[in-house]
Design a protein around this motif. Structure first.
Motif, PDB file in Angstrom:
ATOM      1  N   LEU A   1       0.858  -1.171   0.000  1.00 53.44           N
ATOM      2  CA  LEU A   1       0.000   0.000   0.000  1.00 53.44           C
ATOM      3  C   LEU A   1       0.895   1.223   0.000  1.00 53.44           C
ATOM      4  N   SER A   2       0.411   2.313  -0.547  1.00 55.88           N
ATOM      5  CA  SER A   2       1.174   3.552  -0.531  1.00 55.88           C
ATOM      6  C   SER A   2       0.303   4.648   0.064  1.00 55.88           C
ATOM      7  N   ILE A   3       0.950   5.558   0.765  1.00 54.09           N
ATOM      8  CA  ILE A   3       0.253   6.648   1.445  1.00 54.09           C
ATOM      9  C   ILE A   3       0.840   7.965   0.974  1.00 54.09           C
ATOM     10  N   ASP A   4      -0.043   8.909   0.645  1.00 52.80           N
ATOM     11  CA  ASP A   4       0.385  10.264   0.308  1.00 52.80           C
ATOM     12  C   ASP A   4      -0.439  11.249   1.137  1.00 52.80           C
ATOM     13  N   ASP A   5      -0.444  12.518   0.750  1.00 49.71           N
ATOM     14  CA  ASP A   5      -1.145  13.557   1.520  1.00 49.71           C
ATOM     15  C   ASP A   5      -2.626  13.290   1.737  1.00 49.71           C
ATOM     16  N   GLU A   6      -3.279  12.705   0.740  1.00 52.18           N
ATOM     17  CA  GLU A   6      -4.738  12.628   0.748  1.00 52.18           C
ATOM     18  C   GLU A   6      -5.325  11.232   0.573  1.00 52.18           C
ATOM     19  N   SER A   7      -4.469  10.193   0.498  1.00 52.62           N
ATOM     20  CA  SER A   7      -5.040   8.877   0.229  1.00 52.62           C
ATOM     21  C   SER A   7      -4.144   7.737   0.693  1.00 52.62           C
ATOM     22  N   VAL A   8      -4.785   6.579   0.856  1.00 52.36           N
ATOM     23  CA  VAL A   8      -4.109   5.301   1.075  1.00 52.36           C
ATOM     24  C   VAL A   8      -4.481   4.449  -0.131  1.00 52.36           C
TER      25      VAL A   8
END
Length: 141
Positions: A51-58
């Motif tokens: 899984l990848s996580i950024d500012d606004e989403s998983v």
């Protein structure tokens, strides 16, 4: 008279421009990156378990959780007794174009080990459900 009062609310005495700001915290950079259940899963070419996580989403292999509302804070971690960076978020889940619903998640990264992520669903009482812990390690390189 009403139009004058309303218009005056948008005028800044300094002559500056007001920047729009979100109504919630973005996901903190301490959570950003690619995660998997193990280092071996990090090396898996198809990436099914990553899984990848950024500012606004998983973001998962076949779906995404988009942040609707979030708050970042620090404090005692749910199960470990240590302290860490904590994030509570309400997300809407989507798979392709299908909206699957909304859910609340707590994410935690221990101050002593920034390479392990813990995620929990949040119960109706607003507390993370510790028995449903999902542990992931940070994928590097």
């Amino acid at each position: 008279m009403k139009a004058v009062v309303i218009a005056s609310l948008f005028i800044l005495p300094t002559g500056g421009v007001v920047q729009a700001k979100g109504f919630h915290d973005n996901i903190s950079s301490v959570f950003h990156g690619t995660w998997a259940p193990s280092l071996a899963a990090c090396r898996d070419a198809d990436g099914v378990e990553k899984l990848s996580i950024d500012d606004e989403s998983v973001n998962y292999y076949e779906g995404n959780d988009y942040l609707l509302l979030g708050i970042e804070f620090g404090g005692a971690m749910t199960k470990r007794g240590g302290s860490g960076s904590l994030f509570n978020g309400r997300f809407t889940s989507r798979m392709e174009t299908n909206i699957l619903g909304e859910h609340n998640i707590r994410m935690e990264v221990d101050d002593a080990n920034k390479n392990v992520l813990y995620r929990y669903p949040i119960g109706e009482d607003g507390e993370p459900i510790a028995s449903h812990e999902v542990r992931s390690v940070r994928c590097t390189g």
